[in-house]
Design an enzyme around this catalytic site. Sequence first.
Site, PDB file in Angstrom:
ATOM      1  N   TYR A 183     -31.570 113.729 -58.990  1.00 18.29           N
ATOM      2  CA  TYR A 183     -30.787 114.158 -57.832  1.00 18.29           C
ATOM      3  C   TYR A 183     -29.791 115.222 -58.290  1.00 18.29           C
ATOM      4  CZ  TYR A 183     -27.918 113.515 -53.561  1.00 18.29           C
ATOM      5  OH  TYR A 183     -27.217 113.683 -52.394  1.00 18.29           O
ATOM      6  N   LYS A 187     -34.575 115.732 -56.119  1.00 20.78           N
ATOM      7  CA  LYS A 187     -33.926 115.950 -54.839  1.00 20.78           C
ATOM      8  C   LYS A 187     -32.957 117.102 -55.075  1.00 20.78           C
ATOM      9  CE  LYS A 187     -30.999 114.017 -51.212  1.00 20.78           C
ATOM     10  NZ  LYS A 187     -30.156 112.886 -50.760  1.00 20.78           N
TER      11      LYS A 187
END
Length: 296
Positions: free
Chosen positions: A134, A162
Amino acid sequence: MELSGLYVPLVTPFTDDDRLDLDALATLAAAVLDDGAAGVVALGTTGEPATLTRAEARQVVDVCAAVCAGRDRQLVVGTGTSSTAASVDLIADLDPGATAALAAVPSYTRPTQEGVVEHFRRLAAASPVPLVVYNVPYRTGLGLTTDTLHRLADLPGVAGFKHTVGSIDDTTVAFLSTLRPDVSVLAGDDLYIGPLISLGARGAITASANVSPRAYAELVSAWRHGPADRALAVHDALVPLARTLFAEPNPAVIKAVLAAEGRIASPRVRLPLLPATPAAVSAALACRDALSASPR
């Protein structure tokens, strides 16, 4: 594994007296999957994981795992801390129903780029499932270089990213243009889903889809498969909704809208978050109504 399509980072519903509302969570998870999501994210930022006890977090994951298993969909579980050792312990103890683990770049400590790579090397080695990195500089305080992103992509056990950098910057363009085809990137900024998919991302993890999962599933599908004019039309229709849902700290407005719709019983968030203001909720509901009335 392949990460593609729409993933919804679910809110964690609470009752007015601050208990977990697991029935509402199960209903919400089922609804977004039935409306076209490829999977859900439990304990993402939208789920307020920093305010949950360890026992509560387990209950949230258990509920989401059961719903995903019943529909043969993917479950991504948010995990990790700014401590590598603590993150390894959390990842090693993941629920067996998880499909992948989502771990953010360590926040606040601001390690070097080399430190970030070593952090994820150890997490990936300990994880029983593929790891999703992330990358969210506005929350972590640390931007990653193109070289670091590629080094992370090359780590065994890393399935994707992400990508939530708040723009389409030079690093994003360079990274996506040279990424191996077996590594997935999912857009994490609700307003940049279309542009990132057009550059090579395979889907999105988008909080706004808690409110309009069917529309966001269509958005992702149209950008991936066409036609282009349809993708742009859906994007344009969703921009006002995304802006209003993020007018105040996530997920306060989203929870208020879901509560107004009767999809969760209470809009409650836990401190340090505050409930959404009436003005923000009214604006979001107006955008939702306009989207529902659109001929799209």
